[in-house]
Write a protein that holds these residues in place. Structure first.
Motif, PDB file in Angstrom:
ATOM      1  N   LYS A   1      -9.589   1.725  10.476  1.00 43.44           N
ATOM      2  CA  LYS A   1      -8.511   2.065  11.343  1.00 43.44           C
ATOM      3  C   LYS A   1      -7.212   1.870  10.490  1.00 43.44           C
ATOM      4  N   VAL A   2      -7.299   0.438   9.630  1.00 39.87           N
ATOM      5  CA  VAL A   2      -5.859   0.361   8.965  1.00 39.87           C
ATOM      6  C   VAL A   2      -5.734   1.615   7.974  1.00 39.87           C
ATOM      7  N   GLY A   3      -6.761   1.868   7.228  1.00 41.34           N
ATOM      8  CA  GLY A   3      -6.498   3.109   6.138  1.00 41.34           C
ATOM      9  C   GLY A   3      -6.200   4.420   6.998  1.00 41.34           C
TER      10      GLY A   3
ATOM     11  N   CYS B   1      -1.027  19.878  -7.329  1.00 39.62           N
ATOM     12  CA  CYS B   1      -0.673  20.605  -6.222  1.00 39.62           C
ATOM     13  C   CYS B   1      -0.843  19.703  -5.017  1.00 39.62           C
ATOM     14  N   GLY B   2      -1.558  18.705  -5.316  1.00 36.53           N
ATOM     15  CA  GLY B   2      -1.803  17.800  -4.117  1.00 36.53           C
ATOM     16  C   GLY B   2      -2.422  16.592  -4.384  1.00 36.53           C
ATOM     17  N   LEU B   3      -2.717  15.652  -3.292  1.00 39.92           N
ATOM     18  CA  LEU B   3      -3.905  14.669  -3.275  1.00 39.92           C
ATOM     19  C   LEU B   3      -4.705  14.560  -2.291  1.00 39.92           C
ATOM     20  N   LEU B   4      -6.138  14.374  -2.786  1.00 35.82           N
ATOM     21  CA  LEU B   4      -7.100  14.315  -1.681  1.00 35.82           C
ATOM     22  C   LEU B   4      -7.490  12.765  -1.532  1.00 35.82           C
ATOM     23  N   LEU B   5      -7.866  12.319  -0.576  1.00 37.60           N
ATOM     24  CA  LEU B   5      -8.524  11.264  -0.323  1.00 37.60           C
ATOM     25  C   LEU B   5      -9.663  11.227   0.938  1.00 37.60           C
ATOM     26  N   GLU B   6     -10.707  10.032   0.824  1.00 32.65           N
ATOM     27  CA  GLU B   6     -11.448   9.979   1.958  1.00 32.65           C
ATOM     28  C   GLU B   6     -11.655   8.649   2.368  1.00 32.65           C
ATOM     29  N   THR B   7     -11.933   8.296   3.628  1.00 33.13           N
ATOM     30  CA  THR B   7     -11.930   6.955   4.004  1.00 33.13           C
ATOM     31  C   THR B   7     -12.680   6.718   5.254  1.00 33.13           C
ATOM     32  N   GLY B   8     -13.402   5.775   5.363  1.00 39.57           N
ATOM     33  CA  GLY B   8     -14.468   5.805   6.710  1.00 39.57           C
ATOM     34  C   GLY B   8     -13.569   5.979   7.963  1.00 39.57           C
TER      35      GLY B   8
ATOM     36  N   SER C   1       0.824  -1.259  -0.078  1.00 39.79           N
ATOM     37  CA  SER C   1       0.159  -0.067   0.020  1.00 39.79           C
ATOM     38  C   SER C   1       0.808   1.447   0.169  1.00 39.79           C
ATOM     39  N   VAL C   2       1.782   1.337   0.826  1.00 40.79           N
ATOM     40  CA  VAL C   2       2.939   2.371   1.041  1.00 40.79           C
ATOM     41  C   VAL C   2       3.348   2.764  -0.607  1.00 40.79           C
ATOM     42  N   LYS C   3       3.654   1.470  -1.205  1.00 42.01           N
ATOM     43  CA  LYS C   3       4.294   1.671  -2.669  1.00 42.01           C
ATOM     44  C   LYS C   3       3.287   2.255  -3.771  1.00 42.01           C
ATOM     45  N   LEU C   4       2.254   1.793  -3.516  1.00 46.02           N
ATOM     46  CA  LEU C   4       1.411   2.131  -4.394  1.00 46.02           C
ATOM     47  C   LEU C   4       0.947   3.616  -3.934  1.00 46.02           C
ATOM     48  N   ILE C   5       0.813   4.155  -3.003  1.00 40.10           N
ATOM     49  CA  ILE C   5       0.600   5.289  -2.607  1.00 40.10           C
ATOM     50  C   ILE C   5       1.836   6.294  -2.993  1.00 40.10           C
ATOM     51  N   ALA C   6       3.124   5.975  -2.763  1.00 35.94           N
ATOM     52  CA  ALA C   6       4.181   6.351  -3.292  1.00 35.94           C
ATOM     53  C   ALA C   6       3.995   6.606  -5.052  1.00 35.94           C
ATOM     54  N   ALA C   7       3.541   5.719  -5.858  1.00 35.84           N
ATOM     55  CA  ALA C   7       3.316   5.928  -7.034  1.00 35.84           C
ATOM     56  C   ALA C   7       2.215   7.172  -7.326  1.00 35.84           C
TER      57      ALA C   7
ATOM     58  N   VAL D   1      -1.708   8.522   7.555  1.00 37.57           N
ATOM     59  CA  VAL D   1      -1.055   9.154   8.418  1.00 37.57           C
ATOM     60  C   VAL D   1       0.549   8.991   8.188  1.00 37.57           C
ATOM     61  N   LYS D   2       0.844   7.567   8.403  1.00 40.95           N
ATOM     62  CA  LYS D   2       1.936   7.272   8.148  1.00 40.95           C
ATOM     63  C   LYS D   2       2.970   7.560   6.863  1.00 40.95           C
ATOM     64  N   THR D   3       1.955   7.735   5.750  1.00 42.34           N
ATOM     65  CA  THR D   3       2.448   8.040   4.426  1.00 42.34           C
ATOM     66  C   THR D   3       2.498   9.677   4.206  1.00 42.34           C
ATOM     67  N   GLY D   4       2.026  10.360   5.030  1.00 36.76           N
ATOM     68  CA  GLY D   4       2.279  11.962   4.995  1.00 36.76           C
ATOM     69  C   GLY D   4       1.166  12.737   4.735  1.00 36.76           C
ATOM     70  N   PHE D   5      -0.131  11.966   4.813  1.00 30.07           N
ATOM     71  CA  PHE D   5      -1.367  12.741   4.661  1.00 30.07           C
ATOM     72  C   PHE D   5      -1.955  13.175   6.088  1.00 30.07           C
ATOM     73  N   GLU D   6      -2.584  14.307   6.049  1.00 31.21           N
ATOM     74  CA  GLU D   6      -2.979  14.979   7.189  1.00 31.21           C
ATOM     75  C   GLU D   6      -4.446  15.140   7.152  1.00 31.21           C
ATOM     76  N   LEU D   7      -5.212  14.923   8.355  1.00 33.13           N
ATOM     77  CA  LEU D   7      -6.396  14.917   8.455  1.00 33.13           C
ATOM     78  C   LEU D   7      -6.820  16.385   8.320  1.00 33.13           C
ATOM     79  N   ASN D   8      -7.588  16.768   7.731  1.00 31.87           N
ATOM     80  CA  ASN D   8      -7.979  18.139   7.532  1.00 31.87           C
ATOM     81  C   ASN D   8      -8.976  18.580   8.586  1.00 31.87           C
ATOM     82  N   GLN D   9      -8.669  19.092   9.550  1.00 29.78           N
ATOM     83  CA  GLN D   9      -9.578  19.601  10.728  1.00 29.78           C
ATOM     84  C   GLN D   9     -10.667  20.839  10.493  1.00 29.78           C
ATOM     85  N   SER D  10     -10.046  21.534   9.332  1.00 31.73           N
ATOM     86  CA  SER D  10     -10.653  22.704   9.164  1.00 31.73           C
ATOM     87  C   SER D  10     -11.827  22.893   8.184  1.00 31.73           C
ATOM     88  N   CYS D  11     -11.905  21.601   7.422  1.00 36.28           N
ATOM     89  CA  CYS D  11     -13.246  21.445   6.498  1.00 36.28           C
ATOM     90  C   CYS D  11     -14.593  20.443   7.011  1.00 36.28           C
TER      91      CYS D  11
END
Length: 150
Positions: free
Chosen positions: A125-127, A114-121, A97-103, A132-142
């Motif tokens: 928990k795994v996702g 300018c970036g990547l967006l994603l959503e997950t339920g 999964s880390v390698k797929l995200i790297a791609a 977070v492990k791969t550098g994404f930040e949870l957007n608390q402001s939206c």
């Protein structure tokens, strides 16, 4: 052989469709490999998405990530939606999964996006840990809102 991440071609659709179907079943959708095959074929032939696959050798596909192009009006740049990410349960825990995200990140860079967006339920928990492990930040402001025709 070490699994490799590569861009999918139309010839990969029969192999990736069962994975895509399993991904949809994970999200509580009815299994339909034929519809999954048709959907992926359409996305690739119409160039609506970018699809990367994880090839474990001999064209045995064990994972994928699918991205859709968006645009940010405020940034006036392309933005990618990382919409689908799935690894066969038998191949999890190997960093695929880390390698797929790297791609996906590399696609973002090479397309001058300018970036990547994603959503997950919230219950995924795994996702949520993976992102977070791969550098994404949870957007608390939206707030994320959805309107559906269903």
């Amino acid at each position: 052989m070490q699994p490799i991440i590569r861009k999918a071609t139309i010839a990969d659709v029969p192999s990736v469709a069962p994975l895509f179907d399993a991904y949809r079943v994970f999200y509580k959708k009815e299994s339909d490999v034929t519809a999954a095959t048709n959907f992926l074929t359409d996305r690739l032939t119409q160039k609506d998405s970018e699809l990367f696959v994880c090839d474990a050798g001999d064209n045995k596909l064990v994972g994928f990530v699918q991205l859709y192009p968006l645009f940010s009006s405020t940034r006036m740049q392309r933005l990618w939606l990382l919409n689908d990410l799935f690894v066969d349960p038998n191949y999890r825990g190997k960093g695929l999964s880390v390698k797929l995200i790297a791609a996906a990140k590399e696609l973002t860079k090479t397309t001058n996006a300018c970036g990547l967006l994603l959503e997950t339920g919230k219950s995924n928990k795994v996702g949520n840990n993976l992102y977070v492990k791969t550098g994404f930040e949870l957007n608390q402001s939206c707030n994320f809102y959805e309107w559906s025709t269903d």
